[in-house]
Design a protein around this motif. Structure first.
Motif, mmCIF file in Angstrom:
data_model
loop_
_atom_site.group_PDB
_atom_site.id
_atom_site.type_symbol
_atom_site.label_atom_id
_atom_site.label_comp_id
_atom_site.label_asym_id
_atom_site.label_seq_id
_atom_site.Cartn_x
_atom_site.Cartn_y
_atom_site.Cartn_z
ATOM 1 N N LEU A 1 0.824 -1.205 0.000
ATOM 2 C CA LEU A 1 0.000 0.000 0.000
ATOM 3 C C LEU A 1 0.858 1.255 0.000
ATOM 4 O O LEU A 1 0.555 2.250 -0.682
ATOM 5 N N LYS A 2 1.934 1.227 0.786
ATOM 6 C CA LYS A 2 2.886 2.330 0.862
ATOM 7 C C LYS A 2 4.280 1.726 0.887
ATOM 8 O O LYS A 2 4.437 0.519 1.115
ATOM 9 N N PRO A 3 5.314 2.545 0.696
ATOM 10 C CA PRO A 3 6.659 1.968 0.768
ATOM 11 C C PRO A 3 6.942 1.268 2.088
ATOM 12 O O PRO A 3 7.744 0.322 2.127
ATOM 13 N N ASN A 4 6.297 1.731 3.159
ATOM 14 C CA ASN A 4 6.550 1.122 4.476
ATOM 15 C C ASN A 4 5.351 0.354 5.021
ATOM 16 O O ASN A 4 5.302 0.046 6.211
ATOM 17 N N MET A 5 4.385 0.020 4.177
ATOM 18 C CA MET A 5 3.184 -0.664 4.665
ATOM 19 C C MET A 5 2.663 -1.656 3.635
ATOM 20 O O MET A 5 2.379 -1.288 2.494
ATOM 21 N N ARG A 6 2.535 -2.917 4.063
ATOM 22 C CA ARG A 6 1.996 -3.986 3.234
ATOM 23 C C ARG A 6 0.737 -4.522 3.893
ATOM 24 O O ARG A 6 0.707 -4.746 5.105
ATOM 25 N N VAL A 7 -0.307 -4.742 3.119
ATOM 26 C CA VAL A 7 -1.519 -5.365 3.655
ATOM 27 C C VAL A 7 -1.590 -6.793 3.127
ATOM 28 O O VAL A 7 -1.280 -7.071 1.965
#
Length: 460
Positions: free
Chosen positions: A409-415
């Protein structure tokens, strides 16, 4: 007519024997820890197939692959279904037959997990996990024909797992952790006080003709028992990770057994003596006030050790395949004793549990743009056979079919998300406890398990 309470206690202990089914929750281990791993039926879990902090549970050596602070949190919703088909079961002695279906055994149970890991330098990393390695909940409807053998079986665990990893060289890492586990259990079932009273009369030498004359007044007398207990104890876990190259690695993870000495209480609900002839009122009075007193109990339970061997490799720039073999030492649970604080054994039951070996394979596909798809299959054998199966957990061999995926989802966030359907082989049950007044459960169970998992992985 006066009766000795010591003789009645022996009869009562036999009648409530089915209340001691704590480890009847055969196969009560929970492997739902990492959502990415679940999406591959846990294939490759000990080889850090998930690339996140949940490796704390499967193999703490895998923390060596993390380059920054990593937090993995998830929620798993587990729904066990087991439908009982009656085949000439026999109710408890002296009880009016009930026609109630047991209903769909099991209910949706949420299981949250949280893992965090942090590298201290390029060789040492530390982490911690909060999870539930063991658990079970089955619940039957009141009034079903097997109510003297099982109503509610609820086993829960809460595990705090601080860990550390050491990178010895570019290929080999080692890890270890300590598990502080709180273990809780609640068991309920009905108690056939008609059987208790009739046995009490027979033990006292009352003539059979007199017992037959008194029997109509004793029919339908039943109560219930609820046993609860908890304890906190500790164990350990170890792991090793070997990276053949940047695309292939193997891992080994071991979790020790943990001996829990559950301390709790036994609480009884007793039948009314209204309408009983004076000649046997004292018998029921002894049952109510002496034979089944509420009180403190202890139960010793040793959770099984487990050993996992995993591997993962890339076979193309986009496709990875993984496998896992996990052995669990269920035979370390030879039996169960429920002991009162006075030292009197309320009940003792022997079990014939088998060690099991689960095998799983899986694959992942990197679509690009932060999207990864996963799938896997596993074979998970039961710890019990047809001869020893009980209503506490009508378990049998299982086949897992899993699918899942991730989105950056973001460079520092995976769902992450995953769904697993577990096919449970039809289970036969013929549990004859007529000698204790609990009747005969004879039939089959058709069941399955559905697991829906969602969560996120964040780096800092």
């Amino acid at each position: 007519m006066q009766f000795k309470p010591t003789l009645l206690r022996a009869s009562i202990c036999a009648a409530i024997a089915t209340s001691s089914g704590l480890v009847h929750a055969g196969g009560f281990g929970l492997s739902e820890q990492s959502i990415a791993a679940i999406g591959m039926a846990n294939a490759g879990a000990a080889a850090q197939v998930m690339d996140d902090a949940s490796t704390v549970f499967y193999n703490p050596a895998g923390m060596s692959r993390l380059s920054s602070i990593n937090v993995a949190q998830g929620l798993h919703l587990i729904k066990l279904t087991a439908n009982f088909k009656n085949q000439n079961s026999v109710g408890g002695i002296g009880q009016v037959p009930f026609t109630n279906s047991p209903g769909s055994v099991g209910e949706p149970t949420p299981l949250p997990t949280l893992f965090a890991a942090m590298p201290l330098n390029n060789r040492i990393a530390i982490g911690v996990g909060l999870s539930a390695p063991f658990g079970l909940k089955t619940e039957y409807q009141d009034g079903w024909i097997g109510r003297y053998q099982a109503l509610i079986s609820d086993v829960r665990s809460y595990n705090l797992n601080p860990s550390m990893s050491f990178r010895l060289n570019d290929q080999l890492s080692l890890g270890f952790g300590v598990s502080f586990m709180k273990f809780q259990a609640e068991l309920t079932n009905n108690v056939n006080y008609t059987a208790v009273a009739l046995r009490g009369l027979a033990v006292q030498g009352v003539p059979a003709a007199q017992i037959a004359a008194l029997t109509p007044a004793l029919l339908g007398r039943e109560g219930a028992v609820r046993i609860t207990g908890s304890d906190t104890a500790y164990g350990f876990n170890l792991g090793a990770l070997y990276e053949v190259n940047k695309d292939t690695r193997f891992g080994v993870g071991y979790r020790s057994s943990i001996k829990q000495n559950l301390a709790g209480v036994a609480q009884f609900t007793r039948p009314s003596t209204t309408g009983l002839p004076a000649s046997i009122a004292s018998t029921i009075g002894l049952i109510q006030n002496v034979g089944t007193p509420d009180g403190d109990v202890t139960v010793a339970v040793k959770t099984p050790a487990s050993l996992s061997v995993s591997g993962v490799t890339k076979i193309s720039p986009r496709v990875s395949v993984a496998g896992d073999i996990t052995w669990t030492q269920w035979s370390s649970i030879p039996g169960l004793r429920i002991v009162r604080s006075t030292g009197v054994v309320l009940n003792s039951v022997e079990y014939a549990w088998k060690d099991t070996t689960r095998v799983s394979v899986g694959a992942s596909y990197d679509y690009g743009n932060g999207v990864t798809a996963r799938a896997g299959v596993a074979y998970d054998p039961s710890v019990v056979d047809d001869e020893h199966r009980t209503a506490r957990l009508p378990d049998n061999n299982r086949v897992w079919l899993s699918m899942g995926g991730s989105y950056q989802l973001k460079p520092n966030m995976r769902v992450d998300a995953a769904f697993t359907h577990v096919f449970v082989q039809r289970s036969k049950i013929q549990d004859n406890q007529s000698a204790t007044g609990a009747g005969l459960i004879h039939g089959t169970y058709d069941g399955n398990v559905n697991i829906l998992s969602v969560g996120a992985v964040m780096t800092f």
